[in-house]
Scaffold this motif. Sequence first.
Motif, PDB file in Angstrom:
ATOM      1  N   PRO A   1       0.824  -1.199   0.000  1.00  0.00           N
ATOM      2  CA  PRO A   1       0.000   0.000   0.000  1.00  0.00           C
ATOM      3  C   PRO A   1       0.871   1.268   0.000  1.00  0.00           C
ATOM      4  CG  PRO A   1      -0.739  -1.532   1.694  1.00  0.00           C
ATOM      5  CD  PRO A   1       0.529  -2.061   1.132  1.00  0.00           C
ATOM      6  N   SER A   2       0.413   2.270  -0.697  1.00  0.00           N
ATOM      7  CA  SER A   2       1.147   3.531  -0.766  1.00  0.00           C
ATOM      8  C   SER A   2       0.881   4.349   0.497  1.00  0.00           C
ATOM      9  CB  SER A   2       0.700   4.330  -1.994  1.00  0.00           C
ATOM     10  OG  SER A   2      -0.637   4.784  -1.814  1.00  0.00           O
ATOM     11  N   ASP A   3       1.604   5.458   0.642  1.00  0.00           N
ATOM     12  CA  ASP A   3       1.373   6.353   1.785  1.00  0.00           C
ATOM     13  C   ASP A   3      -0.065   6.867   1.770  1.00  0.00           C
ATOM     14  OD1 ASP A   3       3.948   6.015   2.672  1.00  0.00           O
ATOM     15  OD2 ASP A   3       4.710   7.821   1.691  1.00  0.00           O
ATOM     16  N   GLY A   9      -9.703   4.456   6.027  1.00  0.00           N
ATOM     17  CA  GLY A   9     -10.376   3.684   7.058  1.00  0.00           C
ATOM     18  C   GLY A   9     -10.159   4.134   8.487  1.00  0.00           C
ATOM     19  N   THR A  10     -10.570   3.264   9.384  1.00  0.00           N
ATOM     20  CA  THR A  10     -10.503   3.514  10.818  1.00  0.00           C
ATOM     21  C   THR A  10      -9.069   3.334  11.312  1.00  0.00           C
ATOM     22  OG1 THR A  10     -10.883   1.198  11.365  1.00  0.00           O
ATOM     23  CG2 THR A  10     -12.841   2.581  11.066  1.00  0.00           C
ATOM     24  N   PRO A  11      -8.782   3.769  12.544  1.00  0.00           N
ATOM     25  CA  PRO A  11      -7.435   3.554  13.090  1.00  0.00           C
ATOM     26  C   PRO A  11      -7.027   2.075  13.084  1.00  0.00           C
ATOM     27  CG  PRO A  11      -8.596   5.151  14.434  1.00  0.00           C
ATOM     28  CD  PRO A  11      -9.592   4.611  13.433  1.00  0.00           C
ATOM     29  N   GLN A  12      -7.969   1.176  13.381  1.00  0.00           N
ATOM     30  CA  GLN A  12      -7.648  -0.259  13.367  1.00  0.00           C
ATOM     31  C   GLN A  12      -7.302  -0.721  11.955  1.00  0.00           C
ATOM     32  OE1 GLN A  12      -7.163  -2.562  15.857  1.00  0.00           O
ATOM     33  NE2 GLN A  12      -6.388  -3.730  14.125  1.00  0.00           N
ATOM     34  N   LYS A  13      -8.072  -0.253  10.962  1.00  0.00           N
ATOM     35  CA  LYS A  13      -7.789  -0.622   9.574  1.00  0.00           C
ATOM     36  C   LYS A  13      -6.432  -0.075   9.143  1.00  0.00           C
ATOM     37  CE  LYS A  13     -12.520  -1.159   8.041  1.00  0.00           C
ATOM     38  NZ  LYS A  13     -13.596  -0.643   7.193  1.00  0.00           N
ATOM     39  N   ARG A  14      -6.112   1.131   9.578  1.00  0.00           N
ATOM     40  CA  ARG A  14      -4.809   1.716   9.230  1.00  0.00           C
ATOM     41  C   ARG A  14      -3.670   0.899   9.839  1.00  0.00           C
ATOM     42  NH1 ARG A  14      -7.749   6.663   9.763  1.00  0.00           N
ATOM     43  NH2 ARG A  14      -7.028   6.965  11.867  1.00  0.00           N
ATOM     44  N   ALA A  15      -3.875   0.409  11.073  1.00  0.00           N
ATOM     45  CA  ALA A  15      -2.850  -0.434  11.707  1.00  0.00           C
ATOM     46  C   ALA A  15      -2.677  -1.731  10.923  1.00  0.00           C
ATOM     47  CB  ALA A  15      -3.247  -0.731  13.154  1.00  0.00           C
ATOM     48  N   ARG A  18      -0.678  -0.986   7.828  1.00  0.00           N
ATOM     49  CA  ARG A  18       0.754  -0.831   8.130  1.00  0.00           C
ATOM     50  C   ARG A  18       1.445  -2.188   8.203  1.00  0.00           C
ATOM     51  NH1 ARG A  18      -1.024   2.512  11.947  1.00  0.00           N
ATOM     52  NH2 ARG A  18      -1.224   4.610  11.232  1.00  0.00           N
ATOM     53  N   MET A  19       0.750  -3.181   8.746  1.00  0.00           N
ATOM     54  CA  MET A  19       1.328  -4.527   8.821  1.00  0.00           C
ATOM     55  C   MET A  19       1.555  -5.094   7.416  1.00  0.00           C
ATOM     56  SD  MET A  19      -0.549  -6.348  12.026  1.00  0.00           S
ATOM     57  CE  MET A  19       0.207  -7.890  11.573  1.00  0.00           C
ATOM     58  N   LEU A  20       0.632  -4.822   6.500  1.00  0.00           N
ATOM     59  CA  LEU A  20       0.773  -5.313   5.126  1.00  0.00           C
ATOM     60  C   LEU A  20       1.962  -4.680   4.414  1.00  0.00           C
ATOM     61  CD1 LEU A  20      -2.922  -5.283   3.880  1.00  0.00           C
ATOM     62  CD2 LEU A  20      -1.519  -7.280   4.405  1.00  0.00           C
ATOM     63  N   SER A  21       2.293  -3.464   4.784  1.00  0.00           N
ATOM     64  CA  SER A  21       3.362  -2.749   4.083  1.00  0.00           C
ATOM     65  C   SER A  21       4.736  -3.368   4.352  1.00  0.00           C
ATOM     66  CB  SER A  21       3.355  -1.269   4.455  1.00  0.00           C
ATOM     67  OG  SER A  21       3.667  -1.098   5.812  1.00  0.00           O
ATOM     68  N   ARG A  22       4.817  -4.311   5.286  1.00  0.00           N
ATOM     69  CA  ARG A  22       6.092  -4.988   5.546  1.00  0.00           C
ATOM     70  C   ARG A  22       6.462  -5.945   4.421  1.00  0.00           C
ATOM     71  NH1 ARG A  22       5.536  -8.228  10.780  1.00  0.00           N
ATOM     72  NH2 ARG A  22       3.725  -8.904   9.646  1.00  0.00           N
ATOM     73  N   PHE A  23       5.462  -6.372   3.658  1.00  0.00           N
ATOM     74  CA  PHE A  23       5.690  -7.356   2.608  1.00  0.00           C
ATOM     75  C   PHE A  23       5.966  -6.669   1.278  1.00  0.00           C
ATOM     76  CE2 PHE A  23       2.797  -9.221   5.725  1.00  0.00           C
ATOM     77  CZ  PHE A  23       3.548 -10.326   6.121  1.00  0.00           C
ATOM     78  N   PRO A  24       6.963  -7.150   0.536  1.00  0.00           N
ATOM     79  CA  PRO A  24       7.241  -6.538  -0.763  1.00  0.00           C
ATOM     80  C   PRO A  24       6.129  -6.872  -1.756  1.00  0.00           C
ATOM     81  CG  PRO A  24       8.606  -8.479  -0.446  1.00  0.00           C
ATOM     82  CD  PRO A  24       7.855  -8.254   0.840  1.00  0.00           C
ATOM     83  N   PRO A  25       5.927  -6.018  -2.769  1.00  0.00           N
ATOM     84  CA  PRO A  25       4.912  -6.324  -3.784  1.00  0.00           C
ATOM     85  C   PRO A  25       5.244  -7.635  -4.503  1.00  0.00           C
ATOM     86  CG  PRO A  25       5.799  -4.097  -4.056  1.00  0.00           C
ATOM     87  CD  PRO A  25       6.611  -4.774  -3.004  1.00  0.00           C
TER      88      PRO A  25
END
Length: 118
Positions: A1-3, A9-15, A18-25
């Motif tokens: 996901p981009s910046d 979404g909600t704060p929980q969805k944003r968290a 952020r976890m997904l952004s650890r994985f490379p495309p």
Amino acid sequence: PSDEDMLMGTPQKRADIRMLSRFPPVDMQSRLVSPDGSPVPPEGAQLVQAMLQFNPDKRITVADAMAHPFLHGKGLFCPEDLDFVTEVYVDEFENDVDNGHCDPNDVDTVRNYLSRMV
């Protein structure tokens, strides 16, 4: 996901995002194979990538996907079908609102109906 996607979404969805952004495309071209075991053409991999965009605003539309070079001319799509499907879901949404089954001001509800349309 981009910046930009991180603001959705909600704060929980944003968290969660952020976890997904650890994985490379994922490189779709290297992952996809045809039923006969041969590599999927680059146009097919590009179409899959466009369909799997994280942000729905950046995702390819059904009409654009069906007109994509990978599917174009294969007899898989009739534009009239898209009009019918859209009409069915719009009618369903309006009926649910009229009957009090959904709140048209609730973003998640509207997003759910829209995602089913496309």
